[in-house]
Design a protein around this motif. Structure first.
Motif, PDB file in Angstrom:
ATOM      1  N   TRP A 183      -7.199 153.464 120.147  1.00 56.28           N
ATOM      2  CA  TRP A 183      -5.949 154.203 119.953  1.00 56.28           C
ATOM      3  C   TRP A 183      -5.541 154.160 118.469  1.00 56.28           C
ATOM      4  CZ3 TRP A 183      -0.898 153.000 118.438  1.00 56.28           C
ATOM      5  CH2 TRP A 183       0.097 153.947 118.784  1.00 56.28           C
ATOM      6  N   ILE A 184      -5.669 152.980 117.882  1.00 55.93           N
ATOM      7  CA  ILE A 184      -5.313 152.857 116.464  1.00 55.93           C
ATOM      8  C   ILE A 184      -6.278 153.696 115.622  1.00 55.93           C
ATOM      9  CG2 ILE A 184      -5.075 151.281 114.502  1.00 55.93           C
ATOM     10  CD1 ILE A 184      -4.279 149.084 116.601  1.00 55.93           C
ATOM     11  N   PHE A 185      -7.549 153.690 116.031  1.00 57.60           N
ATOM     12  CA  PHE A 185      -8.516 154.534 115.307  1.00 57.60           C
ATOM     13  C   PHE A 185      -8.094 156.008 115.345  1.00 57.60           C
ATOM     14  CE2 PHE A 185     -12.081 157.425 115.115  1.00 57.60           C
ATOM     15  CZ  PHE A 185     -12.748 157.001 113.972  1.00 57.60           C
ATOM     16  N   LEU A 186      -7.652 156.454 116.497  1.00 61.84           N
ATOM     17  CA  LEU A 186      -7.215 157.856 116.615  1.00 61.84           C
ATOM     18  C   LEU A 186      -6.029 158.146 115.701  1.00 61.84           C
ATOM     19  CD1 LEU A 186      -7.561 158.665 120.428  1.00 61.84           C
ATOM     20  CD2 LEU A 186      -9.059 159.342 118.529  1.00 61.84           C
ATOM     21  N   LYS A 187      -5.176 157.141 115.517  1.00 59.25           N
ATOM     22  CA  LYS A 187      -4.054 157.312 114.585  1.00 59.25           C
ATOM     23  C   LYS A 187      -4.591 157.491 113.160  1.00 59.25           C
ATOM     24  CE  LYS A 187      -0.887 157.279 117.511  1.00 59.25           C
ATOM     25  NZ  LYS A 187      -0.258 158.574 117.773  1.00 59.25           N
ATOM     26  N   PHE A 188      -5.570 156.690 112.808  1.00 63.98           N
ATOM     27  CA  PHE A 188      -6.199 156.843 111.489  1.00 63.98           C
ATOM     28  C   PHE A 188      -6.760 158.261 111.337  1.00 63.98           C
ATOM     29  CE2 PHE A 188      -6.647 152.098 111.251  1.00 63.98           C
ATOM     30  CZ  PHE A 188      -6.114 151.920 109.992  1.00 63.98           C
ATOM     31  N   PHE A 189      -7.399 158.719 112.407  1.00 66.72           N
ATOM     32  CA  PHE A 189      -8.013 160.055 112.386  1.00 66.72           C
ATOM     33  C   PHE A 189      -6.942 161.124 112.224  1.00 66.72           C
ATOM     34  CE2 PHE A 189      -9.636 163.844 114.615  1.00 66.72           C
ATOM     35  CZ  PHE A 189     -10.767 164.087 113.842  1.00 66.72           C
ATOM     36  N   GLU A 190      -5.897 160.948 112.995  1.00 66.45           N
ATOM     37  CA  GLU A 190      -4.786 161.900 112.979  1.00 66.45           C
ATOM     38  C   GLU A 190      -4.187 162.020 111.580  1.00 66.45           C
ATOM     39  OE1 GLU A 190      -0.689 161.243 115.064  1.00 66.45           O
ATOM     40  OE2 GLU A 190      -2.266 161.206 116.595  1.00 66.45           O
ATOM     41  N   LYS A 191      -4.103 160.897 110.872  1.00 63.23           N
ATOM     42  CA  LYS A 191      -3.482 160.889 109.552  1.00 63.23           C
ATOM     43  C   LYS A 191      -4.490 161.177 108.437  1.00 63.23           C
ATOM     44  CE  LYS A 191       0.492 159.908 111.181  1.00 63.23           C
ATOM     45  NZ  LYS A 191       1.520 160.937 111.174  1.00 63.23           N
ATOM     46  N   GLY A 192      -5.700 161.542 108.840  1.00 59.80           N
ATOM     47  CA  GLY A 192      -6.707 161.870 107.827  1.00 59.80           C
ATOM     48  C   GLY A 192      -7.292 160.669 107.112  1.00 59.80           C
ATOM     49  N   GLU A 221     -16.910 148.744 120.117  1.00 62.48           N
ATOM     50  CA  GLU A 221     -15.993 149.724 120.689  1.00 62.48           C
ATOM     51  C   GLU A 221     -16.522 151.119 120.401  1.00 62.48           C
ATOM     52  OE1 GLU A 221     -15.238 147.525 118.359  1.00 62.48           O
ATOM     53  OE2 GLU A 221     -13.533 146.284 118.948  1.00 62.48           O
ATOM     54  N   PRO A 222     -16.721 151.990 121.426  1.00 63.87           N
ATOM     55  CA  PRO A 222     -17.122 153.368 121.153  1.00 63.87           C
ATOM     56  C   PRO A 222     -16.044 154.073 120.330  1.00 63.87           C
ATOM     57  CG  PRO A 222     -17.423 152.853 123.481  1.00 63.87           C
ATOM     58  CD  PRO A 222     -16.671 151.704 122.868  1.00 63.87           C
ATOM     59  N   ILE A 223     -16.486 154.841 119.347  1.00 62.05           N
ATOM     60  CA  ILE A 223     -15.533 155.608 118.552  1.00 62.05           C
ATOM     61  C   ILE A 223     -15.083 156.805 119.390  1.00 62.05           C
ATOM     62  CG2 ILE A 223     -15.325 157.081 116.510  1.00 62.05           C
ATOM     63  CD1 ILE A 223     -17.058 155.040 115.020  1.00 62.05           C
ATOM     64  N   PRO A 224     -13.793 156.933 119.649  1.00 60.17           N
ATOM     65  CA  PRO A 224     -13.294 157.892 120.656  1.00 60.17           C
ATOM     66  C   PRO A 224     -13.204 159.316 120.111  1.00 60.17           C
ATOM     67  CG  PRO A 224     -11.458 156.660 119.740  1.00 60.17           C
ATOM     68  CD  PRO A 224     -12.694 156.119 119.078  1.00 60.17           C
ATOM     69  N   ILE A 225     -14.350 159.901 119.860  1.00 62.19           N
ATOM     70  CA  ILE A 225     -14.413 161.231 119.266  1.00 62.19           C
ATOM     71  C   ILE A 225     -15.435 162.057 120.055  1.00 62.19           C
ATOM     72  CG2 ILE A 225     -15.259 162.497 117.236  1.00 62.19           C
ATOM     73  CD1 ILE A 225     -12.530 161.334 116.664  1.00 62.19           C
ATOM     74  N   ILE A 226     -15.173 163.352 120.175  1.00 62.29           N
ATOM     75  CA  ILE A 226     -16.118 164.249 120.823  1.00 62.29           C
ATOM     76  C   ILE A 226     -16.496 165.350 119.842  1.00 62.29           C
ATOM     77  CG2 ILE A 226     -16.340 165.988 122.659  1.00 62.29           C
ATOM     78  CD1 ILE A 226     -14.501 164.034 124.317  1.00 62.29           C
ATOM     79  N   HIS A 227     -17.797 165.625 119.759  1.00 55.56           N
ATOM     80  CA  HIS A 227     -18.259 166.679 118.853  1.00 55.56           C
ATOM     81  C   HIS A 227     -18.546 167.945 119.653  1.00 55.56           C
ATOM     82  CE1 HIS A 227     -18.609 163.825 115.577  1.00 55.56           C
ATOM     83  NE2 HIS A 227     -19.200 163.003 116.422  1.00 55.56           N
ATOM     84  N   PRO A 258     -10.650 164.606 118.797  1.00 56.07           N
ATOM     85  CA  PRO A 258     -10.327 163.269 119.284  1.00 56.07           C
ATOM     86  C   PRO A 258     -10.248 163.240 120.805  1.00 56.07           C
ATOM     87  CG  PRO A 258      -8.386 164.331 118.329  1.00 56.07           C
ATOM     88  CD  PRO A 258      -9.545 165.243 118.071  1.00 56.07           C
ATOM     89  N   VAL A 259     -10.674 162.138 121.393  1.00 52.53           N
ATOM     90  CA  VAL A 259     -10.495 161.959 122.830  1.00 52.53           C
ATOM     91  C   VAL A 259      -8.994 161.883 123.086  1.00 52.53           C
ATOM     92  CG1 VAL A 259     -10.838 160.345 124.746  1.00 52.53           C
ATOM     93  CG2 VAL A 259     -12.703 160.773 123.105  1.00 52.53           C
ATOM     94  N   PRO A 260      -8.484 162.630 124.067  1.00 48.19           N
ATOM     95  CA  PRO A 260      -7.045 162.570 124.332  1.00 48.19           C
ATOM     96  C   PRO A 260      -6.621 161.160 124.713  1.00 48.19           C
ATOM     97  CG  PRO A 260      -8.080 164.355 125.557  1.00 48.19           C
ATOM     98  CD  PRO A 260      -9.181 163.572 124.953  1.00 48.19           C
ATOM     99  N   GLU A 261      -5.435 160.765 124.250  1.00 52.84           N
ATOM    100  CA  GLU A 261      -4.925 159.418 124.504  1.00 52.84           C
ATOM    101  C   GLU A 261      -5.000 159.028 125.972  1.00 52.84           C
ATOM    102  OE1 GLU A 261      -1.028 158.185 123.165  1.00 52.84           O
ATOM    103  OE2 GLU A 261      -1.515 158.963 121.164  1.00 52.84           O
ATOM    104  N   SER A 262      -4.715 160.025 126.836  1.00 53.66           N
ATOM    105  CA  SER A 262      -4.693 159.733 128.271  1.00 53.66           C
ATOM    106  C   SER A 262      -6.070 159.335 128.802  1.00 53.66           C
ATOM    107  CB  SER A 262      -4.191 160.960 129.017  1.00 53.66           C
ATOM    108  OG  SER A 262      -5.062 162.046 128.755  1.00 53.66           O
ATOM    109  N   GLU A 263      -7.112 159.660 128.042  1.00 53.40           N
ATOM    110  CA  GLU A 263      -8.465 159.318 128.527  1.00 53.40           C
ATOM    111  C   GLU A 263      -8.989 158.014 127.933  1.00 53.40           C
ATOM    112  OE1 GLU A 263     -11.096 162.688 128.236  1.00 53.40           O
ATOM    113  OE2 GLU A 263      -9.548 163.974 129.115  1.00 53.40           O
ATOM    114  N   LEU A 264      -8.159 157.343 127.169  1.00 52.11           N
ATOM    115  CA  LEU A 264      -8.562 156.045 126.649  1.00 52.11           C
ATOM    116  C   LEU A 264      -8.432 155.007 127.753  1.00 52.11           C
ATOM    117  CD1 LEU A 264      -6.934 155.948 123.085  1.00 52.11           C
ATOM    118  CD2 LEU A 264      -9.269 156.592 123.716  1.00 52.11           C
ATOM    119  N   PRO A 265      -9.227 153.975 127.754  1.00 50.73           N
ATOM    120  CA  PRO A 265     -10.299 153.715 126.797  1.00 50.73           C
ATOM    121  C   PRO A 265     -11.557 154.520 127.095  1.00 50.73           C
ATOM    122  CG  PRO A 265     -10.262 151.976 128.447  1.00 50.73           C
ATOM    123  CD  PRO A 265      -9.106 152.892 128.755  1.00 50.73           C
ATOM    124  N   VAL A 266     -12.306 154.818 126.055  1.00 48.79           N
ATOM    125  CA  VAL A 266     -13.671 155.296 126.250  1.00 48.79           C
ATOM    126  C   VAL A 266     -14.513 154.053 126.482  1.00 48.79           C
ATOM    127  CG1 VAL A 266     -15.629 156.467 125.215  1.00 48.79           C
ATOM    128  CG2 VAL A 266     -13.300 157.256 124.723  1.00 48.79           C
TER     129      VAL A 266
END
Length: 802
Positions: free
Chosen positions: A138-147, A428-434, A442-450
RNA sequence: GCGCCCGUGGCGAAAUUGGCAGACGCACCAGCUUUAGGAGCUGGCGCCGUAAGGCAUAGAGGUUCAAGUCCUCUCGGGCGCACCA
């Protein structure tokens, strides 16, 4: 009665375990809070190291004292369990990493419990638990969100033998940690965290915290901020320019070449214009093949290639300058280009000598026919700037460049962005989908944890991809955006990830809605004292401060720094002064020590062995000394004749002890605290020394944080009902310590000639009278002239005679 | 190479921050104690000297009434970073 440590320790551990509230931290208690943190262990197959015991025991004593002083203490523990050693162990033995981890945790837990440490087990955490790493993701996704989390293709260390990507810390010295083969470079797409965006704050905010000076310096050096000047060199017959960073712009008139790193993009961009491109290209390829190790060990002979067909212009004197490529220039620092000033830089000097490049003196003070002069001095051969000293020249020239838009002030850092990808299974899997259509989603928060798929195959693939890439049913997913076919990111996080925020999770370990509740964070933060190994004072400390600051910027944590105070403990070496290792056969297993001497003896010894922050060798004989001490304590409490009314000198002694133990604990001087206990027992053991029940209890209360089992047992033996660990920390009688007698040292000309007991109340004149009346004094001053008398109250008197 | 830290008995170390150098523990020595146990108790234990006393904190110098502690240089060891322009 014999001191039966086995029986006593087993009994009390059982009772304490049942009484859960004893060591429990209470959220929002009115008592002052105290958050005491030890680095959580990596549960390896080897079991607990006596080095762990050193840190946990010492901080346990500290935590217990804080509780007795009326604080609401949080002293938690958990498991930092993702990482390579477990993955390797699992592959080798055919056990799943999950099972290996569970087994290791179980063993660690048993060992830690056998030490009688006062951890709050209800807050135990495990970084490999999906309920935990959900929030790491989740924190990783925040990093992603903020660039601040981004992907880039870059060279990584690659072990050609293991066919696996290596993290920098797995390729120390340029060789693979596992097989010793030299690591190569390979281009792989990697995730990075933009820690460089926080470089300044990570330095500047060190002013707010109390770390050992050594630790602060390490952080500062690692970030490596340096102030200097950017200067643009125009490419001749072209509109482009090459920008260079220097801290010595005062030497600009001495530039006789420009040197580019082999990886510098300019080379590729201009290959049409480079007359000797095949030669240059060969050089680029050759240095790419070299490992970091080779590139740094070839320091002495500087090799490079002149780029024919490209010249640049020195902006200050319009001189035409040759361009070279050489691999002593680092691609990732200062733009990967350097202005060469052979007269005033060691490396440039060596390089210039090798290729007969001109050496032009522009700073006076040295003899550049012999060696480069790298100090500051007065400028020469520098046109309008002649005669200025270096510092002034740096200012003036930088200003001139800025005025003419040819450069200006600049800051550079050694710190690079944090490579956050690992091509491994056990992380920890990086929660990203290509997705081909939507890109990086980003994997939606509701689907965490991956969650990590539980599979049989977690061996490296050999392609450079993570083992997860081979698990088709896990990799292939629908794009959360367009519902089209997409693939999961298969890289996992480094094992620094889980440990970058674990101290926050202890505060609210079971929360399912957020990584930790804001009110609880506000109550408990900052960590009051953080203890760990010196080996973690650069990376782990920096990474966790970075994450914390990021969360602070999102207003998710209440403080800009996580740790108010950081102390580090020294390593425990084996008896042969070597690192303990299975292969050397010199490992001390705490289980055996506890079996023979007991947990209390082990705890006391680990605190007594030497200064807490110092590396020290194990010595079983020293341990036996501590075991004997506890036996003497046991013994004296079973001798009725040692009890009665407290003799007068004992009253002072016990008050001194209270003061000393308190002060030593605060200062982390555990070794001298233990020595003070021993002194006191030696004193009490003397003939005719008796203590009152109350004063003997005071002694037990002081010792209880150090040796909790034996003190609990003896406390009960004195007809007490409640646990000693619920008692209040004793206070000392300051008045008693300040009045009374002391031993005055009498010196003649600085040499000790006599000692007398005198009252602290005596005036200087009375003391002088007493001193002069002493035979020893008369003998040494007879026939001499007294020049001066120095009197230091409560300490000494020094008579200076001619 | 740069930065930081440290040199005290046979060993691990103390030293109130400029005020008794060696606390405490180990090892060692002597004595006591039927004592096989990683036993206990008493005493000793920096060096020279019977003693008085002198000399000692890596080495040399300095400041001071007084230096392990502060300053300068030399030697030795540890840690961190390591071509960062």
């Amino acid at each position: 009665m014999e001191y039966d440590h086995k029986k006593i320790e087993a009994e009390w551990q059982k009772i304490w375990e049942k009484n859960e509230k004893l060591w429990a931290a209470e959220d929002f208690s009115k008592k002052p809070k105290q958050y005491i943190l030890v680095e959580f262990p990596y549960p390896s197959g080897e079991g607990l190291h006596v080095g762990h015991v050193r840190s946990y025991s010492a901080l346990d004593a500290f935590a217990r004292k804080k509780r007795m002083e009326g604080n609401n203490v949080l002293y938690p523990i958990g498991w930092d369990a993702f990482g390579l050693p477990t993955e390797n162990y699992a592959i080798k033995n055919g056990i799943h990493p999950r099972e290996a981890t569970d087994k290791n945790i179980k063993n660690y837990k048993r060992q830690i419990k056998s030490l009688g440490l006062s951890f709050d087990w209800k807050r135990e955490i495990d970084t490999t638990d999906p309920a935990y790493y959900k929030w790491t993701q989740w924190i990783f996704l925040k990093f992603f969100e903020k660039g601040l989390a981004y992907q880039v293709e870059m060279p990584i260390n690659w072990c050609p033998q293991c066919k696996i990507g290596l993290a920098n810390e797995e390729a120390v010295g340029g060789v693979c940690e596992r097989c010793g083969a030299p690591a190569e470079k390979r281009n792989v797409k990697q995730w990075l965290l933009k820690i460089t965006a926080y470089a300044d704050r990570l330095i500047d905010d060190l002013n707010e915290v109390d770390y050992l000076e050594k630790i602060k310096t390490q952080q500062i050096n690692w970030i490596g901020r340096s102030y200097g000047t950017n200067v643009d060199f125009k490419i001749k017959s072209n509109s482009q320019k090459i920008s260079v960073f220097t801290t010595r712009i005062d030497t600009i008139f001495g530039v006789t070449a420009l040197v580019l790193a082999p990886e510098n993009k300019i080379l590729q961009d201009f290959k049409e214009n480079i007359a000797n491109w095949p030669e240059v290209e060969n050089y680029i390829i050759a240095s790419a093949k070299k490992s970091d190790l080779e590139r740094t060990t070839e320091q002495k002979e500087r090799i490079g290639v002149e780029i024919k067909g490209i010249k640049v212009i020195n902006p200050l004197n319009q001189e035409e300058i040759a361009v070279w490529v050489a691999d002593y220039v680092i691609a990732t620092y200062g733009g990967g280009a350097v202005m060469m000033v052979p007269a005033h830089d060691r490396r440039d000097w060596d390089f210039a000598k090798n290729y007969s490049i001109a050496i032009k003196e522009v700073v006076g003070g040295g003899d550049i026919s012999k060696e480069p002069y790298v100090e500051y001095g007065r400028l020469v051969n520098s046109e309008g700037f002649n005669g200025l000293d270096s510092q002034e020249a740096i200012e003036k020239i930088t200003q001139w460049l800025a005025d003419n838009t040819l450069g200006g002030k600049a800051v550079n850092y050694k710190l690079r962005d944090w490579i956050f990808s690992r091509q491994h299974y056990w992380g920890e899997p990086i929660p990203i989908i290509h997705c081909d259509k939507c890109g990086t989603v980003p994997v939606p928060e509701s689907e965490l944890p991956v969650e990590l798929p539980y599979v049989e195959k977690y061996q490296p693939t050999g392609t450079g991809e993570s083992p997860l890439a081979a698990i088709k049913e896990w990799v292939n997913v629908k794009c959360p955006n367009c519902q089209g076919q997409a693939k999961r990111e298969t890289d996992t996080m480094p094992n620094w990830a889980g440990s970058s925020w674990y101290f926050l999770r202890y505060i609210d370990p079971k929360n399912n809605n957020i990584f930790a509740d804001g009110k609880k964070l506000k109550y408990w933060l900052m960590v009051d004292l953080y203890n760990g190994g010196m080996e973690h004072t650069t990376l782990h400390l920096l990474y966790s401060r970075f994450w914390h600051k990021f969360l602070y910027d999102l207003k998710l944590v209440p403080t800009s720094e996580p740790y108010a105070r950081r102390q580090s403990h020294g390593i425990v070496l084996a008896e042969d002064n070597q690192k303990m290792s299975k292969s050397r056969g010199n490992v001390i297993n705490p289980d055996n020590i506890i079996e023979t001497y007991g947990a209390d003896s082990l705890r006391i010894y680990e605190m007594f062995m030497g200064p807490f922050d110092q590396t020290i060798s194990w010595n079983t004989n020293g341990l036996v000394g501590c075991y004997r001490f506890l036996n003497r304590v046991w013994d004296i409490f079973h001798r009725p004749e040692k009890f009665g009314s407290t003799v007068q000198d004992a009253e002072i002694k016990i008050n001194q002890l209270i003061k000393r133990i308190g002060e030593d604990l605060e200062a982390m001087k555990f070794n001298t605290a233990v020595a003070a206990f021993m002194e006191f027992i030696n004193f009490w053991s003397e003939d005719a020394k008796t203590l009152s029940k109350k004063d003997s209890e005071t002694f037990l209360k002081l010792l209880a944080p150090f040796a909790p089992h034996i003190c609990e047992e003896l406390w009960l033996g004195l007809d007490n009902k409640m646990s000693i660990h619920l008692e209040t920390w004793p206070a000392y009688n300051l008045e008693l310590l300040e009045k009374g007698d002391y031993e005055l040292i009498i010196q003649i000309n600085g040499k000790v000639r006599d000692k007398i007991m005198v009252s602290k109340k005596l005036e200087r004149s009375e003391i002088e009278k007493l001193t002069m009346a002493r035979d020893a004094v008369k003998k040494h001053i007879s026939g001499k002239e007294i020049k001066k008398i120095i009197f230091v109250p409560n300490r000494l008197i020094n008579i200076v005679v001619s």
